[in-house]
Scaffold this motif. Structure first.
Motif, PDB file in Angstrom:
ATOM      1  N   GLU A  39       0.810  -1.217   0.000  1.00 24.54           N
ATOM      2  CA  GLU A  39       0.000   0.000   0.000  1.00 24.54           C
ATOM      3  C   GLU A  39       0.842   1.265   0.000  1.00 24.54           C
ATOM      4  N   HIS A  40       2.076   1.180   0.486  1.00 25.14           N
ATOM      5  CA  HIS A  40       2.931   2.362   0.567  1.00 25.14           C
ATOM      6  C   HIS A  40       3.818   2.545  -0.662  1.00 25.14           C
ATOM      7  N   LYS A  41       3.717   1.633  -1.618  1.00 28.48           N
ATOM      8  CA  LYS A  41       4.496   1.787  -2.852  1.00 28.48           C
ATOM      9  C   LYS A  41       3.849   2.828  -3.757  1.00 28.48           C
ATOM     10  N   PRO A  42       4.653   3.572  -4.531  1.00 30.62           N
ATOM     11  CA  PRO A  42       4.062   4.558  -5.459  1.00 30.62           C
ATOM     12  C   PRO A  42       3.257   3.871  -6.549  1.00 30.62           C
ATOM     13  N   LEU A  43       2.198   4.534  -6.984  1.00 30.27           N
ATOM     14  CA  LEU A  43       1.325   3.993  -8.026  1.00 30.27           C
ATOM     15  C   LEU A  43       1.774   4.505  -9.389  1.00 30.27           C
ATOM     16  N   ARG A  44       1.974   3.602 -10.329  1.00 24.52           N
ATOM     17  CA  ARG A  44       2.315   3.973 -11.709  1.00 24.52           C
ATOM     18  C   ARG A  44       1.133   3.610 -12.602  1.00 24.52           C
ATOM     19  N   LYS A  45       0.606   4.630 -13.314  1.00 28.63           N
ATOM     20  CA  LYS A  45      -0.611   4.449 -14.114  1.00 28.63           C
ATOM     21  C   LYS A  45      -0.264   4.537 -15.601  1.00 28.63           C
ATOM     22  N   ILE A  46      -0.705   3.526 -16.350  1.00 27.72           N
ATOM     23  CA  ILE A  46      -0.397   3.424 -17.781  1.00 27.72           C
ATOM     24  C   ILE A  46      -1.716   3.443 -18.556  1.00 27.72           C
ATOM     25  N   LEU A  47      -1.883   4.426 -19.417  1.00 29.87           N
ATOM     26  CA  LEU A  47      -3.116   4.552 -20.204  1.00 29.87           C
ATOM     27  C   LEU A  47      -2.897   4.003 -21.609  1.00 29.87           C
ATOM     28  N   PHE A  48      -3.802   3.145 -22.050  1.00 28.11           N
ATOM     29  CA  PHE A  48      -3.719   2.517 -23.368  1.00 28.11           C
ATOM     30  C   PHE A  48      -4.804   3.080 -24.277  1.00 28.11           C
ATOM     31  N   THR A  49      -4.413   3.399 -25.505  1.00 28.86           N
ATOM     32  CA  THR A  49      -5.367   3.891 -26.484  1.00 28.86           C
ATOM     33  C   THR A  49      -5.015   3.348 -27.870  1.00 28.86           C
ATOM     34  N   ALA A  50      -6.035   3.209 -28.719  1.00 26.82           N
ATOM     35  CA  ALA A  50      -5.816   2.642 -30.059  1.00 26.82           C
ATOM     36  C   ALA A  50      -7.100   2.737 -30.849  1.00 26.82           C
ATOM     37  N   SER A  51      -6.981   2.539 -32.151  1.00 27.89           N
ATOM     38  CA  SER A  51      -8.160   2.346 -32.984  1.00 27.89           C
ATOM     39  C   SER A  51      -8.621   0.907 -32.816  1.00 27.89           C
ATOM     40  N   MET A  52      -9.808   0.624 -33.322  1.00 28.49           N
ATOM     41  CA  MET A  52     -10.356  -0.734 -33.209  1.00 28.49           C
ATOM     42  C   MET A  52      -9.441  -1.751 -33.890  1.00 28.49           C
ATOM     43  N   SER A  53      -9.380  -2.944 -33.327  1.00 35.23           N
ATOM     44  CA  SER A  53      -8.677  -4.096 -33.905  1.00 35.23           C
ATOM     45  C   SER A  53      -7.163  -3.950 -33.929  1.00 35.23           C
ATOM     46  N   ALA A  54      -6.618  -3.021 -33.145  1.00 37.60           N
ATOM     47  CA  ALA A  54      -5.163  -2.889 -33.090  1.00 37.60           C
ATOM     48  C   ALA A  54      -4.537  -3.904 -32.135  1.00 37.60           C
ATOM     49  N   GLY A  55      -5.365  -4.534 -31.293  1.00 33.42           N
ATOM     50  CA  GLY A  55      -4.850  -5.501 -30.339  1.00 33.42           C
ATOM     51  C   GLY A  55      -4.527  -4.887 -28.991  1.00 33.42           C
ATOM     52  N   LYS A  56      -5.162  -3.755 -28.682  1.00 32.98           N
ATOM     53  CA  LYS A  56      -4.907  -3.072 -27.408  1.00 32.98           C
ATOM     54  C   LYS A  56      -5.252  -3.953 -26.206  1.00 32.98           C
ATOM     55  N   SER A  57      -6.448  -4.527 -26.230  1.00 29.84           N
ATOM     56  CA  SER A  57      -6.869  -5.355 -25.096  1.00 29.84           C
ATOM     57  C   SER A  57      -6.043  -6.632 -24.993  1.00 29.84           C
ATOM     58  N   MET A  58      -5.648  -7.193 -26.120  1.00 29.04           N
ATOM     59  CA  MET A  58      -4.778  -8.369 -26.103  1.00 29.04           C
ATOM     60  C   MET A  58      -3.442  -8.024 -25.457  1.00 29.04           C
ATOM     61  N   LEU A  59      -2.929  -6.823 -25.727  1.00 34.81           N
ATOM     62  CA  LEU A  59      -1.677  -6.390 -25.118  1.00 34.81           C
ATOM     63  C   LEU A  59      -1.834  -6.274 -23.604  1.00 34.81           C
ATOM     64  N   ILE A  60      -2.929  -5.677 -23.156  1.00 35.28           N
ATOM     65  CA  ILE A  60      -3.170  -5.543 -21.718  1.00 35.28           C
ATOM     66  C   ILE A  60      -3.275  -6.920 -21.069  1.00 35.28           C
ATOM     67  N   ASN A  61      -4.031  -7.810 -21.698  1.00 33.55           N
ATOM     68  CA  ASN A  61      -4.173  -9.166 -21.157  1.00 33.55           C
ATOM     69  C   ASN A  61      -2.834  -9.904 -21.114  1.00 33.55           C
ATOM     70  N   SER A  62      -1.979  -9.661 -22.105  1.00 35.00           N
ATOM     71  CA  SER A  62      -0.683 -10.345 -22.135  1.00 35.00           C
ATOM     72  C   SER A  62       0.220  -9.857 -21.002  1.00 35.00           C
ATOM     73  N   ILE A  63       0.091  -8.595 -20.624  1.00 37.45           N
ATOM     74  CA  ILE A  63       0.855  -8.073 -19.484  1.00 37.45           C
ATOM     75  C   ILE A  63       0.369  -8.716 -18.196  1.00 37.45           C
ATOM     76  N   ILE A  64      -0.945  -8.749 -18.015  1.00 40.85           N
ATOM     77  CA  ILE A  64      -1.532  -9.274 -16.783  1.00 40.85           C
ATOM     78  C   ILE A  64      -1.376 -10.794 -16.710  1.00 40.85           C
ATOM     79  N   GLY A  65      -1.406 -11.450 -17.871  1.00 43.91           N
ATOM     80  CA  GLY A  65      -1.311 -12.907 -17.908  1.00 43.91           C
ATOM     81  C   GLY A  65      -2.632 -13.593 -17.691  1.00 43.91           C
ATOM     82  N   LYS A  66      -3.723 -12.854 -17.852  1.00 42.20           N
ATOM     83  CA  LYS A  66      -5.075 -13.389 -17.694  1.00 42.20           C
ATOM     84  C   LYS A  66      -5.992 -12.623 -18.640  1.00 42.20           C
ATOM     85  N   LYS A  67      -7.128 -13.236 -18.984  1.00 41.19           N
ATOM     86  CA  LYS A  67      -8.109 -12.551 -19.814  1.00 41.19           C
ATOM     87  C   LYS A  67      -8.981 -11.675 -18.927  1.00 41.19           C
TER      88      LYS A  67
END
Length: 333
Positions: A39-67
């Protein structure tokens, strides 16, 4: 004698129960201590944006390792998703919607439910190599060219302008570069985001063929387009989010459909070739980074070990490890 044995037996039961209680308290104490530190660690926020079908959500899921987010273009979300990591894997993913009821154990079907227009917050453990010096929040915004709802682009722009974020990730479809929608949104990004906080992900390079496509040429083409808009030194990370996601699915023993099994075998061979080693584009990636392993590696059989080792290599060669290293260090130029 029987009474004496009975007393001894009862005493053993009591002692065993006390030992079990002590072990349980010890486990919970470790979790509580980890939570306090987290809870005391600094928060780093990453915003993702793209046009449709660029694979933005797939990239986010690949980072998290879950759908966690939708990857089907026909079911685009019109909401902003805030996905927070947890300090350890407890087997639960929590979901909370504004003006809605919280779910402390949201299953995939519930996570994929896109009814309503309010923001969504999700908490889950990230199976990634992002630095543990930070808490992380990945912000998933709507596709900016969803033809069925023109409000999606405005929702994304409001998020870019009003949210506090450390880095903005623009995901480019490597199969369809240079579209009008991309051009307009890139011009908007140029005018509303500092360049030293923007990273361009050239995605879907797993679809490239040696005969018809060139990854170096695609990088040069994207750089030229960005420089025409006004970006002076754009940071471009080639990536195959799909390859990275398949690698993590194998490592963590997720169920594969038949097509994914075939794809993983093909991509294992493809991304072992020098022409497809996207880690070469990350100047900050070290041999130590490439050698990182999840704890699960210790628990797999020798037969599985070679495939798993290849999958770990795919995390680097797909471009994912280099991208996570940039986010973790904060050095993008």
């Amino acid at each position: 004698m029987d009474e004496e044995n009975s007393n001894v037996s009862n005493q053993d039961v009591v002692e065993n129960e006390e030992d079990e209680r002590a072990r349980t308290i010890s486990v919970y104490q470790k979790d509580w201590d980890a939570e306090k530190i987290f809870e005391h660690k600094p928060l780093r926020k990453i915003l993702f944006t793209a046009s449709m079908s660029a694979g933005k959500s797939m990239l986010i899921n690949s980072i998290i390792g879950k759908k966690i987010t939708l990857t089907r273009s026909t079911a685009a979300t019109g909401r902003v998703h805030y996905i927070y990591n947890k300090p350890f894997e407890d087997g639960f993913t929590a979901k909370w919607e504004e003006n809605g009821n919280p779910s402390l154990n949201a299953y995939e079907e519930e996570l994929m439910n896109e009814n309503g227009n309010n923001g969504v917050r999700v908490w889950t453990y990230f199976r990634s190599f992002l630095s543990d010096k930070f808490r992380w929040c990945l912000i998933d915004t709507p596709g900016i060219n969803f033809s069925q709802n023109s409000e999606h682009s405005e929702i994304t722009r409001q998020a870019i302008e009003k949210e506090s974020w450390d880095y903005l990730i623009y995901v480019v479809n490597g199969e369809q570069m240079g579209t009008t929608d991309d051009r307009q949104h890139l011009e908007y990004i140029f005018n509303h985001a500092p360049e030293n906080k923007v990273i361009f992900m050239l995605n879907k390079l797993d679809s490239y063929s040696p005969k018809d496509d060139s990854i170096p040429d695609a990088v040069v083409k994207l750089r030229d387009e960005l420089e025409k808009i006004g970006f002076k030194n754009p940071v471009i990370c080639p990536i195959s989010a799909y390859t990275a996601m398949l690698a993590k699915k194998y490592i963590f023993k997720f169920e594969f459909n038949p097509d994914e099994k075939d794809d993983l075998e093909l991509l294992r061979r493809k991304f072992m070739k020098a022409d497809y080693d996207l880690s070469a584009y990350s100047k900050f990636l070290t041999d130590e980074d490439r050698a990182q392993r999840f704890d699960i590696m210790k628990k797999i059989s020798e037969k599985e070990n070679q495939i798993a080792a290849d999958c770990y290599k795919l995390l680097a060669n797909s471009g994912l490890l280099g991208f996570e290293k940039i986010l973790s260090t904060g050095v993008i130029c």
